[in-house]
Design a protein around this motif. Structure first.
Motif, mmCIF file in Angstrom:
data_model
loop_
_atom_site.group_PDB
_atom_site.id
_atom_site.type_symbol
_atom_site.label_atom_id
_atom_site.label_comp_id
_atom_site.label_asym_id
_atom_site.label_seq_id
_atom_site.Cartn_x
_atom_site.Cartn_y
_atom_site.Cartn_z
ATOM 1 N N LEU A 147 7.229 -11.001 14.893
ATOM 2 C CA LEU A 147 6.254 -11.255 13.974
ATOM 3 C C LEU A 147 4.799 -11.295 14.629
ATOM 4 C CD1 LEU A 147 7.405 -13.003 10.761
ATOM 5 C CD2 LEU A 147 6.981 -10.270 11.014
ATOM 6 N N ARG A 150 4.162 -8.473 17.416
ATOM 7 C CA ARG A 150 3.626 -7.223 16.545
ATOM 8 C C ARG A 150 2.648 -7.212 15.375
ATOM 9 N NH1 ARG A 150 10.089 -5.128 16.032
ATOM 10 N NH2 ARG A 150 10.636 -5.492 18.332
ATOM 11 N N ARG A 151 1.780 -8.485 15.510
ATOM 12 C CA ARG A 151 0.975 -8.687 14.355
ATOM 13 C C ARG A 151 -0.158 -7.802 14.219
ATOM 14 N NH1 ARG A 151 -3.082 -13.979 14.877
ATOM 15 N NH2 ARG A 151 -4.452 -13.433 13.229
ATOM 16 N N ILE A 154 1.426 -4.733 12.482
ATOM 17 C CA ILE A 154 1.664 -5.051 11.288
ATOM 18 C C ILE A 154 0.226 -4.850 10.542
ATOM 19 C CG2 ILE A 154 2.057 -6.676 9.416
ATOM 20 C CD1 ILE A 154 4.175 -7.804 11.837
ATOM 21 N N GLU A 155 -0.791 -5.496 10.925
ATOM 22 C CA GLU A 155 -2.121 -5.443 10.389
ATOM 23 C C GLU A 155 -2.637 -4.036 10.169
ATOM 24 O OE1 GLU A 155 -5.082 -8.738 11.058
ATOM 25 O OE2 GLU A 155 -5.724 -7.529 12.425
ATOM 26 N N LEU A 158 -0.355 -2.346 7.385
ATOM 27 C CA LEU A 158 -0.873 -2.771 5.979
ATOM 28 C C LEU A 158 -2.160 -2.352 5.566
ATOM 29 C CD1 LEU A 158 0.666 -6.566 6.244
ATOM 30 C CD2 LEU A 158 1.747 -4.256 5.556
ATOM 31 N N VAL A 174 -3.779 -10.125 8.620
ATOM 32 C CA VAL A 174 -2.775 -10.954 8.767
ATOM 33 C C VAL A 174 -2.883 -12.114 9.579
ATOM 34 C CG1 VAL A 174 -0.312 -10.634 9.350
ATOM 35 C CG2 VAL A 174 -1.462 -8.876 8.439
ATOM 36 N N ALA A 212 3.620 -5.223 1.330
ATOM 37 C CA ALA A 212 3.761 -5.556 2.465
ATOM 38 C C ALA A 212 5.350 -6.083 3.045
ATOM 39 C CB ALA A 212 2.661 -6.532 2.853
ATOM 40 N N ARG A 215 7.694 -3.349 3.576
ATOM 41 C CA ARG A 215 7.176 -2.648 5.007
ATOM 42 C C ARG A 215 7.864 -3.511 5.978
ATOM 43 N NH1 ARG A 215 7.310 1.905 5.555
ATOM 44 N NH2 ARG A 215 5.899 1.895 7.117
ATOM 45 N N LEU A 216 7.659 -4.825 5.914
ATOM 46 C CA LEU A 216 8.184 -5.729 7.082
ATOM 47 C C LEU A 216 9.944 -5.822 6.910
ATOM 48 C CD1 LEU A 216 5.953 -8.844 6.302
ATOM 49 C CD2 LEU A 216 5.843 -7.229 8.328
ATOM 50 N N PHE A 220 10.591 -4.863 10.598
ATOM 51 C CA PHE A 220 10.593 -6.073 11.255
ATOM 52 C C PHE A 220 11.491 -7.105 11.128
ATOM 53 C CE2 PHE A 220 6.230 -4.265 11.235
ATOM 54 C CZ PHE A 220 6.132 -3.953 12.584
#
Length: 311
Positions: A147, A150-151, A154-155, A158, A174, A212, A215-216, A220
């Motif tokens: 997490l 790959r923040r 991810i941000e 989202l 995020v 979110a 998606r996670l 992930f």
């Protein structure tokens, strides 16, 4: 020491339908019907329904759509604090409270600073956070590493797919994923901060967080979250208010006493409880009078230090 046998409800004072009252089902009834049923069971004595029975029908219907098993309204005195000058404009401040002197004290404080321009208020952009909780992970450190690594991805994902406030100018961020130690498990927390634009925030942010989490899950974590919750800590509009008071020589001793008591509260948690209660007397009264979430306001911790100085 209390005598339990003497303190419990005696048979003589119990409603005759006490056992049936415990099983009563009020769902599906109108507020008026609930009052009738409670009267029939002896929960409300005949002629003692008071203001409950006089709640206007249209208000009773509104309340019934807001909470479970509504039977009426509980009135709180509503008053107006005077003498306020906010950003150069005179204002009357609505306050709902049952405690004597709160409105008078606020009005007096406003009068004392009005001569110096009153109160200067500035509000920033509204931000509300949602928290996604993961528990019972096979390898919490590895999930956290992914997490964090790959923040940024991810941000971006989202922002493009989950941020329903974007069309209103709202943003999304995020926060750094983190561990929280638990009694039975290691908890992994993902926080999403959303600029909610003109929305109040709680519902829209929760919906964003739920999307979110989906998606996670696929990309992930591989597991469903234990909870997706709107966070009240630091939520809403960040607001600062400043006022200055003239202290003439005859009042200097009183002013120093006020500042000494404030310093006491800043450094002594025992005193801070009562000090903060005094502050919330006014804050909660305004929030209640304007239909805000008083529990969220009272529960969240202050993000800014309250300071005063004798100049």
């Amino acid at each position: 020491m209390c005598n339990f046998k003497e303190d419990v409800m005696s048979d003589a004072t119990k409603p005759r339908s006490f056992s049936r009252m415990q099983k009563i089902n009020l769902r599906g009834m109108s507020p008026a019907r609930r009052l009738t049923e409670l009267g029939r069971l002896g929960v409300i004595l005949p002629g003692k329904d008071g203001i409950l029975a006089h709640t206007p029908e249209e208000l009773a219907a509104t309340f019934d759509g807001m909470i479970e098993n509504a039977i009426g309204a509980f009135p709180v005195p509503l008053g107006l604090a005077t003498n306020f000058v906010v950003n150069g404009a005179p204002r009357l401040v609505a306050m709902a409270t049952e405690e004597r002197s709160v409105i008078a004290a606020a009005s007096k404080a406003a009068k004392l600073c009005a001569a110096n321009g009153g109160i200067a208020v500035a509000a920033g952009r509204p931000t509300t956070k949602a928290q996604i909780l993961y528990t019972r992970l096979d390898d919490p450190p590895e999930v956290l590493r992914k997490l964090r690594e790959r923040r940024a991805i991810i941000e971006d994902l989202l922002r493009s797919e989950c941020n329903s406030t974007r069309k209103h100018g709202g943003g999304l961020r995020v926060e750094e994923p983190r561990f929280v130690p638990g009694d039975r498990d290691t908890l992994v927390i993902v926080e999403i901060a959303v600029d909610t634009a003109d929305a109040m925030g709680a519902n829209v942010v929760t919906r964003i967080a739920e999307r979110a989490a989906e998606r996670l899950l696929r990309l992930f974590t591989g597991v469903r979250p234990t909870a997706v919750i709107c966070c009240n800590d630091g939520a809403g509009f960040p607001v600062t208010a400043e006022a200055s008071f003239d202290v003439v020589s005859s009042d200097e001793r009183l002013a120093r006493r006020v500042l000494d008591v404030q310093a006491w509260a800043e450094h002594d948690p025992s005193r801070a409880v009562t000090h903060n209660k005094g502050i919330m007397n006014a804050v909660s009264a305004v929030a209640l009078a304007t239909g805000q979430d008083t529990r969220a306001i009272e529960a969240c911790k202050s993000r800014g230090a309250k300071r005063a100085a004798l100049l």
